[in-house]
Design an enzyme around this catalytic site. Structure first.
Site, mmCIF file in Angstrom:
data_model
loop_
_atom_site.group_PDB
_atom_site.id
_atom_site.type_symbol
_atom_site.label_atom_id
_atom_site.label_comp_id
_atom_site.label_asym_id
_atom_site.label_seq_id
_atom_site.Cartn_x
_atom_site.Cartn_y
_atom_site.Cartn_z
ATOM 1 N N GLU A 82 -21.631 4.125 37.568
ATOM 2 C CA GLU A 82 -20.814 3.755 38.742
ATOM 3 C C GLU A 82 -19.363 3.526 38.302
ATOM 4 O OE1 GLU A 82 -21.877 2.976 42.219
ATOM 5 O OE2 GLU A 82 -19.697 3.324 42.268
ATOM 6 N N ASP A 145 -21.350 7.931 20.734
ATOM 7 C CA ASP A 145 -20.258 8.871 20.407
ATOM 8 C C ASP A 145 -19.251 8.312 19.422
ATOM 9 O OD1 ASP A 145 -20.033 10.128 23.831
ATOM 10 O OD2 ASP A 145 -21.444 10.523 22.222
ATOM 11 N N ARG A 283 -31.655 30.880 15.800
ATOM 12 C CA ARG A 283 -32.322 30.070 16.819
ATOM 13 C C ARG A 283 -31.477 28.832 17.122
ATOM 14 N NH1 ARG A 283 -34.783 34.053 16.846
ATOM 15 N NH2 ARG A 283 -37.059 34.421 16.872
HETATM 16 O O1 F6P Z 1 -21.520 8.853 26.379
HETATM 17 C C1 F6P Z 1 -22.634 9.035 25.602
HETATM 18 C C2 F6P Z 1 -23.307 10.306 26.016
HETATM 19 O O2 F6P Z 1 -24.567 10.332 25.454
HETATM 20 C C3 F6P Z 1 -22.536 11.566 25.616
HETATM 21 O O3 F6P Z 1 -22.655 11.866 24.254
HETATM 22 C C4 F6P Z 1 -23.175 12.587 26.496
HETATM 23 O O4 F6P Z 1 -22.368 13.738 26.676
HETATM 24 C C5 F6P Z 1 -23.299 11.808 27.806
HETATM 25 O O5 F6P Z 1 -23.480 10.436 27.431
HETATM 26 C C6 F6P Z 1 -24.456 12.247 28.676
HETATM 27 O O6 F6P Z 1 -24.251 11.583 29.904
HETATM 28 P P1 F6P Z 1 -25.471 11.320 30.928
HETATM 29 O O7 F6P Z 1 -26.350 10.281 30.314
HETATM 30 O O8 F6P Z 1 -24.775 10.830 32.174
HETATM 31 O O9 F6P Z 1 -26.181 12.646 31.096
#
Ligand code: F6P
Length: 365
Positions: A82, A145, A283
């Site tokens: 949100e 991240d 792959r």
């Molecule tokens: O922000 C952390 C994270 O895991 C990112 O690495 C990833 O791109 C994103 O969240 C995925 O977001 P969601 O959980 O909204 O799919």
């Protein structure tokens, strides 16, 4: 437990927002046990990130709620993405104002002295904006991240690093058995910390990060040199946000079209390009949400707990508008404006890139 120290903060709310990660419950436990046991504070748990404030979905947290959660993955509070300040297409401006107004109403109706937010860039940015709206806010840096400005590490990163490294180890044996090139995609849409560190830890032969657009010709040359030297397999570690030099030149709309036509996943695009460029059997594997699940590593438990107790001390001193942070080897704090609106990406001259290259890793250029 009789509280032993005075506190400016008597009652605070706590929420977890953005992508979940291992360590969130360890951080909740750190904040709450120190705040309750040492300072006698009252605690309100807010469900599902900022949505819980908009909807007033809250509950009193008692010691039984934050006991025994140190090693539990995920978050006992739930999370959402949100973004109360973000107006999406079709939303009239007043809806954005309505959500922020609802958050402020809930905050005051609950009699909060402060709001503690555990989250990534977006969460701490929202926290900073709410502070400008007059609320007292303290942030904690959470994300797999590791891309939050102001802290040298975020909790969640080491757990995901261990998961990614273990996956790369496993891919080595199957790539070798079949004399294949295997491409593994790790999370990190805007910053390549996870792919870089897991690539070094797992001995990846090629590491592709968003910060360094890759040249498929350079990748092909590196793979062919490996084959000429008798290496019958290769491992390519790709961040989900990795892009080619051609994609880097595209406008956002054009890049979106390209990815619709060539596959939304970096791993599958790169695997297809490698096969076309070299003829090598290739792959792809996307590790996905496995990186965000399960129990926290020991390192993340320690970091999350110490950031949590540091946040409790900030609450007690009434030091609002701060984010608890790891600064060098010390736990400190920075102004919430430091992470606001930023993404900490991997600098081209970061020592870990030189480390990777020094052991023969190709960074796609
Ligand atoms: O922000 C952390 C994270 O895991 C990112 O690495 C990833 O791109 C994103 O969240 C995925 O977001 P969601 O959980 O909204 O799919």
């Amino acid at each position: 437990m009789v509280p032993t120290r005075a506190s400016v903060t008597k009652t605070f709310g706590i929420l977890t927002a953005g992508g979940d990660c291992p360590g969130l419950n360890a951080a909740i436990r750190g904040v709450c046990r120190a705040a309750h046991d040492r300072y006698g504070m009252n605690i309100i748990g807010i469900a599902n990130g900022f949505r819980g404030l908009v909807e007033e979905n809250t509950r009193v947290l008692r010691p039984v709620d934050f006991s025994g959660i140190l090693t539990r993955g995920g978050t006992i509070l739930g999370a959402s993405r949100e973004k109360p300040f973000k107006s999406t297409a079709g939303d009239a401006g007043e809806i954005v104002g309505e959500k922020v107004a609802a958050i402020k109403d809930t905050y005051h109706r609950l009699g909060l002295d402060c709001l503690v937010v555990l989250g990534g860039n977006g969460t701490n940015t929202t926290g900073c904006k709410l502070a400008r709206e007059g609320l007292n806010v303290i942030g904690l840096p959470k994300t797999i991240d590791n891309d939050i400005a102001g802290t040298d590490r975020t909790f969640g990163f080491h757990s995901a690093l261990a998961i990614g490294t273990e996956a790369i180890d496993r891919l080595h044996t199957t790539a070798q058995s079949h004399s294949r090139v295997i491409v593994i995609e790790l999370m990190g849409r805007k910053a390549g910390w996870l792919a870089l560190y897991a690539g070094v830890a797992g001995g990846g032969d090629i590491i592709l990060v968003p910060e360094i657009p890759y040249d498929i010709k350079a990748i092909g040359r590196h793979l062919e040199e490996r084959a000429m030297s008798g290496k019958t397999f290769s491992i390519v570690v790709v961040a989900e946000g990795a892009l080619s030099v051609e994609e880097a030149k595209m406008e956002k709309r054009e890049r979106k079209k390209y990815r619709t036509e060539n596959g939304p996943s970096a791993a599958y695009r790169v695997a297809g390009q490698i096969q076309a460029e070299t003829g090598m059997e290739t792959r792809a594997t996307v590790l996905g949400y496995v990186q965000r699940g399960g129990i926290p590593s020991a390192s993340d438990r320690v970091l999350a707990t110490s950031l949590g107790t540091a946040a409790a001390d900030l609450l007690a001193r009434g030091e609002y508008g701060r984010m608890a942070a790891l600064i060098g080897n010390e736990i400190g704090s920075v102004d919430l404006s430091v992470p606001e609106g930023k993404v900490k990406t991997v600098p081209r001259d970061h020592y870990m890139i030189d480390t990777a290259v020094a052991v023969g890793t190709c960074m796609g250029v």
